[in-house]
Write a protein that holds these residues in place. Sequence first.
Motif, short mmCIF file in Angstrom:
data_model
loop_
_atom_site.label_atom_id
_atom_site.label_comp_id
_atom_site.label_asym_id
_atom_site.label_seq_id
_atom_site.Cartn_x
_atom_site.Cartn_y
_atom_site.Cartn_z
N GLU A 99 55.80 36.31 42.31
CA GLU A 99 55.71 35.68 43.93
C GLU A 99 55.00 35.25 44.41
O GLU A 99 54.46 33.71 45.47
CB GLU A 99 56.45 36.83 44.73
N GLN A 100 53.48 35.30 44.13
CA GLN A 100 52.59 35.37 44.71
C GLN A 100 51.86 34.15 43.32
O GLN A 100 51.35 33.18 43.33
CB GLN A 100 50.70 35.93 43.76
N GLY A 101 52.72 33.53 42.27
CA GLY A 101 52.31 32.38 41.33
C GLY A 101 51.46 32.59 40.60
O GLY A 101 50.72 31.87 40.37
N VAL A 102 51.34 34.16 40.31
CA VAL A 102 49.86 34.84 39.10
C VAL A 102 50.66 35.24 37.67
O VAL A 102 51.82 36.10 38.16
CB VAL A 102 49.14 35.08 39.79
N ARG A 106 46.09 38.43 36.84
CA ARG A 106 45.61 38.31 37.74
C ARG A 106 46.18 39.44 39.17
O ARG A 106 45.37 39.26 40.13
CB ARG A 106 45.55 36.65 37.72
N TYR A 107 47.22 39.41 39.03
CA TYR A 107 47.79 39.93 40.94
C TYR A 107 46.85 41.53 40.47
O TYR A 107 46.51 41.42 41.68
CB TYR A 107 48.87 40.40 40.79
N LEU A 108 46.96 42.39 39.15
CA LEU A 108 45.99 43.62 39.80
C LEU A 108 44.68 43.33 39.41
O LEU A 108 44.21 44.44 39.95
CB LEU A 108 46.78 44.03 38.00
N VAL A 109 43.85 42.06 38.71
CA VAL A 109 42.60 41.75 39.09
C VAL A 109 42.37 41.65 40.82
O VAL A 109 41.45 42.06 41.05
CB VAL A 109 41.67 40.55 37.89
N GLU A 110 43.01 41.03 41.39
CA GLU A 110 42.73 40.62 42.41
C GLU A 110 42.85 41.92 43.97
O GLU A 110 42.36 42.24 44.37
CB GLU A 110 43.70 39.50 42.76
#
Length: 114
Positions: A99-102, A106-110
């Motif tokens: 949904e974030q387009g990543v 990357r989602y987890l790191v952010e």
Amino acid sequence: MMTTTEVPKVAHYRYTVTWSPEDGEYVAQVTEFPSLSWLAADKDEALHGLEKLVNEVVQDMISEGEQVPVPLVEREFSGNLRVRVSPAKHRQLVILAQEQGVSLNRYLVERLAG
């Protein structure tokens, strides 16, 4: 862990000194030796007392041939982190990442970065 021939610099360990309301004194603690602490009426006294104790413990460990913890600041880290989650949580995280387009990574790191 360090080999028995290496002697860590006691000052390189991670120390904290906080007020202990229960004891009415400052308590010094060291991350690499969670069972050790030192109480004193003064912050500096607490820190110096604990550093002396840690030095004695390290010397005893070396003389007994035990492995001495490496100070956290001197440890090498790979940057890889493995986390086990349920299949349902994994699915949910993948959906959120998409949904974030990543990527999931990357989602987890952010998310971890806050």
